[in-house]
Write a protein that holds these residues in place. Structure first.
Motif, PDB file in Angstrom:
ATOM      1  N   SER A 106       4.147 -14.726  11.659  1.00  0.00           N
ATOM      2  CA  SER A 106       5.447 -14.527  12.309  1.00  0.00           C
ATOM      3  C   SER A 106       5.705 -13.055  12.644  1.00  0.00           C
ATOM      4  O   SER A 106       5.520 -12.169  11.803  1.00  0.00           O
ATOM      5  CB  SER A 106       6.573 -15.066  11.416  1.00  0.00           C
ATOM      6  N   SER A 107       6.188 -12.859  13.862  1.00  0.00           N
ATOM      7  CA  SER A 107       6.535 -11.519  14.363  1.00  0.00           C
ATOM      8  C   SER A 107       7.469 -10.757  13.421  1.00  0.00           C
ATOM      9  O   SER A 107       7.394  -9.535  13.308  1.00  0.00           O
ATOM     10  CB  SER A 107       7.211 -11.667  15.735  1.00  0.00           C
ATOM     11  N   ILE A 108       8.323 -11.493  12.728  1.00  0.00           N
ATOM     12  CA  ILE A 108       9.397 -10.850  11.952  1.00  0.00           C
ATOM     13  C   ILE A 108       8.864  -9.911  10.868  1.00  0.00           C
ATOM     14  O   ILE A 108       9.521  -8.946  10.498  1.00  0.00           O
ATOM     15  CB  ILE A 108      10.317 -11.937  11.316  1.00  0.00           C
ATOM     16  N   PHE A 109       7.657 -10.196  10.374  1.00  0.00           N
ATOM     17  CA  PHE A 109       7.181  -9.418   9.228  1.00  0.00           C
ATOM     18  C   PHE A 109       6.506  -8.104   9.623  1.00  0.00           C
ATOM     19  O   PHE A 109       5.902  -7.431   8.794  1.00  0.00           O
ATOM     20  CB  PHE A 109       6.305 -10.288   8.320  1.00  0.00           C
ATOM     21  N   ASN A 110       6.644  -7.756  10.890  1.00  0.00           N
ATOM     22  CA  ASN A 110       6.098  -6.474  11.353  1.00  0.00           C
ATOM     23  C   ASN A 110       7.176  -5.407  11.483  1.00  0.00           C
ATOM     24  O   ASN A 110       6.973  -4.395  12.156  1.00  0.00           O
ATOM     25  CB  ASN A 110       5.379  -6.683  12.685  1.00  0.00           C
ATOM     26  N   TYR A 111       8.319  -5.662  10.848  1.00  0.00           N
ATOM     27  CA  TYR A 111       9.403  -4.670  10.863  1.00  0.00           C
ATOM     28  C   TYR A 111       9.532  -4.053   9.472  1.00  0.00           C
ATOM     29  O   TYR A 111       9.293  -4.733   8.460  1.00  0.00           O
ATOM     30  CB  TYR A 111      10.721  -5.340  11.296  1.00  0.00           C
ATOM     31  N   PRO A 112       9.943  -2.787   9.398  1.00  0.00           N
ATOM     32  CA  PRO A 112       9.976  -2.097   8.103  1.00  0.00           C
ATOM     33  C   PRO A 112      11.224  -2.425   7.270  1.00  0.00           C
ATOM     34  O   PRO A 112      12.209  -2.947   7.793  1.00  0.00           O
ATOM     35  CB  PRO A 112       9.997  -0.615   8.515  1.00  0.00           C
ATOM     36  N   THR A 113      11.145  -2.118   5.984  1.00  0.00           N
ATOM     37  CA  THR A 113      12.276  -2.339   5.064  1.00  0.00           C
ATOM     38  C   THR A 113      12.636  -1.008   4.389  1.00  0.00           C
ATOM     39  O   THR A 113      12.345  -0.808   3.204  1.00  0.00           O
ATOM     40  CB  THR A 113      11.903  -3.386   3.989  1.00  0.00           C
ATOM     41  N   PRO A 114      13.273  -0.094   5.131  1.00  0.00           N
ATOM     42  CA  PRO A 114      13.528   1.238   4.563  1.00  0.00           C
ATOM     43  C   PRO A 114      14.618   1.293   3.492  1.00  0.00           C
ATOM     44  O   PRO A 114      14.636   2.245   2.711  1.00  0.00           O
ATOM     45  CB  PRO A 114      13.925   2.068   5.785  1.00  0.00           C
ATOM     46  N   THR A 115      15.519   0.313   3.433  1.00  0.00           N
ATOM     47  CA  THR A 115      16.603   0.403   2.428  1.00  0.00           C
ATOM     48  C   THR A 115      16.713  -0.890   1.617  1.00  0.00           C
ATOM     49  O   THR A 115      16.217  -1.943   2.035  1.00  0.00           O
ATOM     50  CB  THR A 115      17.988   0.671   3.077  1.00  0.00           C
ATOM     51  N   HIS A 266       6.639  -9.684  22.716  1.00  0.00           N
ATOM     52  CA  HIS A 266       5.228  -9.790  23.106  1.00  0.00           C
ATOM     53  C   HIS A 266       4.423  -8.587  22.612  1.00  0.00           C
ATOM     54  O   HIS A 266       3.252  -8.732  22.250  1.00  0.00           O
ATOM     55  CB  HIS A 266       5.099  -9.992  24.612  1.00  0.00           C
ATOM     56  N   ALA A 267       5.068  -7.428  22.574  1.00  0.00           N
ATOM     57  CA  ALA A 267       4.366  -6.243  22.055  1.00  0.00           C
ATOM     58  C   ALA A 267       4.031  -6.454  20.577  1.00  0.00           C
ATOM     59  O   ALA A 267       2.909  -6.167  20.125  1.00  0.00           O
ATOM     60  CB  ALA A 267       5.223  -4.997  22.256  1.00  0.00           C
ATOM     61  N   VAL A 268       4.982  -6.992  19.817  1.00  0.00           N
ATOM     62  CA  VAL A 268       4.734  -7.243  18.386  1.00  0.00           C
ATOM     63  C   VAL A 268       3.592  -8.259  18.230  1.00  0.00           C
ATOM     64  O   VAL A 268       2.702  -8.092  17.402  1.00  0.00           O
ATOM     65  CB  VAL A 268       6.026  -7.718  17.675  1.00  0.00           C
ATOM     66  N   LEU A 269       3.596  -9.298  19.076  1.00  0.00           N
ATOM     67  CA  LEU A 269       2.528 -10.302  18.991  1.00  0.00           C
ATOM     68  C   LEU A 269       1.157  -9.709  19.353  1.00  0.00           C
ATOM     69  O   LEU A 269       0.125 -10.163  18.857  1.00  0.00           O
ATOM     70  CB  LEU A 269       2.831 -11.493  19.919  1.00  0.00           C
ATOM     71  N   ARG A 270       1.174  -8.698  20.230  1.00  0.00           N
ATOM     72  CA  ARG A 270      -0.108  -8.043  20.597  1.00  0.00           C
ATOM     73  C   ARG A 270      -0.576  -7.085  19.505  1.00  0.00           C
ATOM     74  O   ARG A 270      -1.603  -6.453  19.625  1.00  0.00           O
ATOM     75  CB  ARG A 270       0.060  -7.239  21.895  1.00  0.00           C
ATOM     76  N   GLY A 271       0.226  -6.920  18.449  1.00  0.00           N
ATOM     77  CA  GLY A 271      -0.185  -6.033  17.357  1.00  0.00           C
ATOM     78  C   GLY A 271       0.444  -4.656  17.439  1.00  0.00           C
ATOM     79  O   GLY A 271       0.055  -3.742  16.719  1.00  0.00           O
ATOM     80  N   GLU A 272       1.451  -4.509  18.339  1.00  0.00           N
ATOM     81  CA  GLU A 272       2.020  -3.177  18.546  1.00  0.00           C
ATOM     82  C   GLU A 272       3.382  -2.992  17.882  1.00  0.00           C
ATOM     83  O   GLU A 272       4.142  -2.099  18.251  1.00  0.00           O
ATOM     84  CB  GLU A 272       2.135  -2.916  20.067  1.00  0.00           C
ATOM     85  N   GLY A 273       3.721  -3.847  16.934  1.00  0.00           N
ATOM     86  CA  GLY A 273       4.993  -3.690  16.217  1.00  0.00           C
ATOM     87  C   GLY A 273       4.909  -2.528  15.251  1.00  0.00           C
ATOM     88  O   GLY A 273       3.811  -2.015  14.987  1.00  0.00           O
ATOM     89  N   PRO A 274       6.066  -2.125  14.684  1.00  0.00           N
ATOM     90  CA  PRO A 274       6.061  -0.954  13.806  1.00  0.00           C
ATOM     91  C   PRO A 274       5.150  -1.085  12.581  1.00  0.00           C
ATOM     92  O   PRO A 274       4.640  -0.076  12.100  1.00  0.00           O
ATOM     93  CB  PRO A 274       7.528  -0.793  13.398  1.00  0.00           C
TER      94      PRO A 274
END
Ligand code: BYC
Length: 311
Positions: A106-115, A266-274
């Motif tokens: 899932s795309s969602i898990f390519n976002y950071p958890t800073p706090t 689509h960028a996240v799916l291509r592997g370009e997420g944070p």
């Protein structure tokens, strides 16, 4: 029509379950393997964003809850890999596809958890979106997947409640805590809406999956259901959703919402997420470091089965 196919179609039409030994079309089997594997991968990759907060949880109670939640995600991965295996695939092969980037998660898990508030936002929004998507999967036409989903959904409800309660506590806390909760919701809202997948007119797999009763609702239907649920919950939390276009539509009986940035999806799916790179690197490392556990478990299983006893 061949007897196997006829029986398959009758079973689907009667809303009954297809079981592992039943005949099924190759494409039905392949669709299920793809979806269940992606789902399993999402569960185990999904342990990372929150797992990083276990050592930094602000109290013993919060730490115990978070450990239990992350452990549940591992369990969900196991049920789902088990369900995929009933379709004749090998777990090692699925993990290999994840590790080599040939399988999605899932795309969602390519976002950071800073706090710390991110743990709350994941519980409220990400688990909330997961439940909205997954409750209908409890009625999926493939028996082992449907049955796995029943237990998963029960656990996800607890996860969603803990996230909501965590955010409520922060929202009612100091101004800094309230701001931290709001900032996390601002960052997680749009990626959560993307979890439901591309819009219906750009979802190549939906129509067939719905005809086979793997999926029961379209991506857009579920996304709308989720938005409708969240608006009231956000108000009760004392937080706002970061969408100036959110408006109640009397005619539709639903909340209208703003445009989703599908380029970002689509960028996240291509592997370009944070965090794509970080998540996969960490997963590969965990797998390599766990090799001795798998070897020991296999040796123990062989011993119990008496393999090598004669040697
Ligand atoms: N991220 O035709 P579409 C969780 C892919 S974990 C990445 O609409 P479909 C949790 C899609 O796979 C949440 N990829 O496909 C864990 C397809 O690619 P391929 C995971 C996405 O299958 C820990 C292509 O885009 N939940 O709950 O009809 C902590 C075209 O899409 C995404 C599940 O996996 C995405 N967001 O519908 C907390 C639920 N969206 O295979 C929580 C089960 C789409 O053609 N899965 N894609 O290369 C489903 O319900 C469906 O597979 C989806 C997509 C709704 C996700």
């Amino acid at each position: 029509m061949e007897p196997g196919r006829e029986r398959f179609e009758r079973t689907i039409a009667a809303d009954e379950r297809i079981e592992p030994r039943d005949w099924m079309p190759d494409a039905y089997r392949a669709t299920l393997v793809r979806q269940i594997a992606q789902h399993a991968h999402s569960e185990i990759i999904g342990m990372q964003p929150e797992g990083s907060w276990i050592t930094r949880a602000p109290s013993l109670r919060r730490k115990a809850i978070l450990i239990a939640k992350v452990q549940d995600e591992a369990g969900h991965g196991l049920y789902l890999y088990g369900a995929a295996e009933t379709l004749g695939v090998d777990r090692d092969e699925l993990l290999d596809k994840l590790h080599s980037g040939r399988h999605k998660y899932s795309s969602i898990f390519n976002y950071p958890t800073p706090t710390w508030a991110d743990v709350g936002a994941i519980g409220w929004l990400v688990d909330g979106a997961a439940i909205t998507n997954q409750v209908p999967l409890c009625r999926c036409s493939y028996g082992p997947y449907a049955r796995a989903m029943v237990r998963i959904c029960k656990e996800e409800s607890f996860h969603q409640r803990q996230g909501y309660e965590l955010l409520l506590t922060l929202s009612r806390g100091t101004p800094e805590q309230h701001a931290m909760a709001q900032d996390a919701v601002d960052r997680w809202w749009w990626p959560s809406l993307m979890m439901f997948g591309p819009p219906d007119d750009a979802s190549p797999r939906s129509a067939r999956s719905m005809a086979w009763k793997i999926k029961r609702h379209s991506n857009d239907e579920l996304r709308q259901r989720f938005v409708d649920i969240c608006v009231d919950q956000a108000a009760a939390l004392g937080l706002t959703l970061p969408d100036p276009d959110l408006r109640w539509n009397e005619e539709r009986g639903h909340w209208d919402f703003g445009a989703i940035d599908w380029d970002e999806f689509h960028a996240v799916l291509r592997g370009e997420g944070p965090c794509n790179e970080e998540r996969l690197t960490r997963r590969r490392r965990a797998h390599d470091e766990g090799a001795w556990v798998r070897e020991a478990a296999a040796a123990y299983a062989d011993k119990r089965a008496g393999v090598g006893a004669a040697a």
